[in-house]
Motif scaffolding. Sequence first.
Motif, PDB file in Angstrom:
ATOM      1  N   ALA A 132      46.031  41.312  44.854  1.00 52.93           N
ATOM      2  CA  ALA A 132      44.584  41.313  44.689  1.00 52.93           C
ATOM      3  C   ALA A 132      44.199  40.703  43.360  1.00 52.93           C
ATOM      4  N   MET A 133      45.066  40.875  42.371  1.00 55.61           N
ATOM      5  CA  MET A 133      44.762  40.337  41.055  1.00 55.61           C
ATOM      6  C   MET A 133      44.684  38.821  41.096  1.00 55.61           C
ATOM      7  N   ALA A 134      45.543  38.204  41.916  1.00 53.25           N
ATOM      8  CA  ALA A 134      45.578  36.757  42.019  1.00 53.25           C
ATOM      9  C   ALA A 134      44.475  36.208  42.895  1.00 53.25           C
ATOM     10  N   SER A 135      43.829  37.071  43.681  1.00 52.65           N
ATOM     11  CA  SER A 135      42.818  36.612  44.633  1.00 52.65           C
ATOM     12  C   SER A 135      41.507  36.243  43.969  1.00 52.65           C
ATOM     13  N   GLY A 136      41.265  36.744  42.754  1.00 47.55           N
ATOM     14  CA  GLY A 136      39.991  36.512  42.087  1.00 47.55           C
ATOM     15  C   GLY A 136      38.932  37.491  42.493  1.00 47.55           C
ATOM     16  N   ALA A 137      39.238  38.393  43.429  1.00 51.47           N
ATOM     17  CA  ALA A 137      38.253  39.366  43.895  1.00 51.47           C
ATOM     18  C   ALA A 137      38.448  40.723  43.224  1.00 51.47           C
ATOM     19  N   GLY A 138      39.546  40.886  42.486  1.00 56.89           N
ATOM     20  CA  GLY A 138      39.770  42.144  41.789  1.00 56.89           C
ATOM     21  C   GLY A 138      40.495  43.158  42.647  1.00 56.89           C
ATOM     22  N   ASP A 171      40.002  36.661  53.808  1.00 58.41           N
ATOM     23  CA  ASP A 171      40.041  36.183  52.432  1.00 58.41           C
ATOM     24  C   ASP A 171      39.285  37.171  51.551  1.00 58.41           C
ATOM     25  N   PRO A 172      39.850  37.635  50.432  1.00 56.36           N
ATOM     26  CA  PRO A 172      39.180  38.648  49.607  1.00 56.36           C
ATOM     27  C   PRO A 172      37.787  38.236  49.147  1.00 56.36           C
ATOM     28  N   GLN A 173      37.560  36.953  48.946  1.00 60.90           N
ATOM     29  CA  GLN A 173      36.258  36.503  48.486  1.00 60.90           C
ATOM     30  C   GLN A 173      35.257  36.370  49.623  1.00 60.90           C
ATOM     31  N   ALA A 174      35.740  36.445  50.862  1.00 65.43           N
ATOM     32  CA  ALA A 174      34.844  36.379  52.016  1.00 65.43           C
ATOM     33  C   ALA A 174      34.515  37.753  52.573  1.00 65.43           C
ATOM     34  N   ALA A 175      35.220  38.792  52.112  1.00 63.16           N
ATOM     35  CA  ALA A 175      34.968  40.160  52.582  1.00 63.16           C
ATOM     36  C   ALA A 175      33.732  40.714  51.884  1.00 63.16           C
TER      37      ALA A 175
END
Length: 221
Positions: A132-138, A171-175
């Motif tokens: 999650a850290m690498a996803s940019g979403a935290g 995608d973490p930024q699309a959730a």
Amino acid sequence: MRSELFAKRNAEIQSTERWTLQSQKMLRTVITPQSPIIATKGAMVAYQGNVQFKHQGSGSVGNFLKKQVSGEDTPMMRAEGQGEVFFARNAANIFMMQLEGPQDALSVNSSSLLAFDPSLDQDIRRVKGLGAMASGAGLFNVVLSGQGMAALACQGDPLVLDCSQQPTFVDPQAAVCWSANLAPDIHTDVSLGSFMGRGSGESVQMKFHGPGFVVVQPSEL
């Protein structure tokens, strides 16, 4: 003065309702001394009447400590007084979620949170997986629970996926948000090629599986 600007579709929707979608991209709320609203800082685009905006703290010592440890920092404000406040975020679509009791809870990507009733409890919950850290979403998201209304911002039209039948990867930024009873894991597909510029660009996803839903936006900000 004459202009299409003054067409009825652009006029304020007069209503005594506490929450009214002025348009798909703007929310109108009614503030009274007995009924303030909590919102993310910077979400207000206009207001009418006698309204004051104040910093909203963490709400509890536990949440304050979680913010310090997690780095999750969604600055909140409290709108108080008497009048109407209009909220929006970067021309994103807005939708409402009515939570209906103590057992009703919603986990929200903090970047999608717009405003909510102060009657709702707010907590910070960890998303499992170091990816999650690498996803940019935290690694952390905001959980709202109880009885009250919440307004969320979505880049484009939302898609609601049922996670009960099979694993669902997002995608973490699309959730945008998901059922709080779901405990998403971070799924990674990182290979040597990913570090050499030969990856797919989709190496990190949030994995949902269980009775519940996840709301996805058609954007990866």
